[in-house]
Design an enzyme around this catalytic site. Structure first.
Site, PDB file in Angstrom:
ATOM      1  CG  HIS A 143      62.969  36.461 -15.259  1.00 20.44           C
ATOM      2  ND1 HIS A 143      62.178  37.547 -14.975  1.00 20.44           N
ATOM      3  CD2 HIS A 143      62.151  35.389 -15.180  1.00 20.44           C
ATOM      4  CE1 HIS A 143      60.928  37.151 -14.730  1.00 20.44           C
ATOM      5  NE2 HIS A 143      60.889  35.833 -14.853  1.00 20.44           N
ATOM      6  CG  HIS A 149      59.814  32.649 -18.376  1.00 24.02           C
ATOM      7  ND1 HIS A 149      58.529  33.085 -18.643  1.00 24.02           N
ATOM      8  CD2 HIS A 149      60.105  33.099 -17.131  1.00 24.02           C
ATOM      9  CE1 HIS A 149      58.088  33.769 -17.595  1.00 24.02           C
ATOM     10  NE2 HIS A 149      59.019  33.785 -16.657  1.00 24.02           N
ATOM     11  CD  GLU A 150      63.012  31.121 -15.075  1.00 27.99           C
ATOM     12  OE1 GLU A 150      63.403  32.052 -14.359  1.00 27.99           O
ATOM     13  OE2 GLU A 150      61.816  30.764 -15.117  1.00 27.99           O
ATOM     14  CB  CYS A 153      55.973  35.229 -14.949  1.00 29.11           C
ATOM     15  SG  CYS A 153      57.452  36.020 -14.279  1.00 29.11           S
TER      16      CYS A 153
HETATM   17 ZN    ZN Z   1      59.220  34.734 -14.802  1.00 28.76          ZN
END
Ligand code: ZN
Length: 175
Positions: free
Chosen positions: A134, A130-131, A88
């Site tokens: 976020h 993953h995004e 990340c």
């Molecule tokens: Zn990340």
């Protein structure tokens, strides 16, 4: 314009991003800035708006030389299981094997406001998970087992205390 990427400990990374209600020039400029920041980074392949301090549901990515954007993305289906050594841009230098679903179906809007659906697996599928995490204030650490988290936190602290070595590990990194 490239922004500084926010790193672990910054409260913006723990916040819920809000949905984009109007895709206007401001959003387009923000997307440009997100790409500038992504290309300025060392080996990142994707970026979520909170990583540059903007609490909006926007993700940009560039995989196989295709620069793409999705607004208000949501995972509507997922299945399978895949282990990947995730990294990340907001947690520099740390890579941890994380198990997540392999295949995802993502729904959102493109920059013209059209609804889009994307099926993705492996690296691309992982990138979306993953995004989108976020955008929900969720970080890699939150996807680890308690044991992994303990080790990863300790490793991250050590990495942060160690001055940058000339040959930093250069690996493909989600952001
Ligand atoms: Zn990340």
């Amino acid at each position: 314009m490239a922004y500084e990427i926010r790193t672990y400990g910054d409260p913006v990374l723990k916040a819920q991003a809000s949905a984009v209600t109007e895709i206007n020039g401001k959003v387009a400029r923000l997307v440009d800035d997100m790409f500038d920041t992504l290309y300025d980074s060392d080996s990142g392949i994707a970026l979520a708006a909170p990583q540059i301090g903007v609490q909006k549901q926007i993700v940009v990515w560039d995989i196989d030389d295709e620069a793409k954007t999705i607004i208000n993305p949501q995972i509507v289906e997922s299945d399978g299981e895949w282990v990947y050594s995730e990294g990340c841009l907001s947690i520099p230098e740390l890579y941890v094997d994380i198990i997540r679903p392999n295949h995802v179906l993502v729904r959102g809007l493109d920059l013209d406001g059209n609804e889009i659906e994307i099926e993705a697996s492996e690296l691309m599928g992982r990138m979306f998970q993953h995004e989108i995490d976020h955008l929900n204030g969720v970080l890699m650490f939150d996807r680890m087992t308690p044991e992994q988290r303990k080790l990863a936190m300790a490793e991250y602290r050590t990495l942060q205390e160690t001055p940058a070595a000339p040959a930093r590990r250069r690996r493909l990194r989600l952001t």
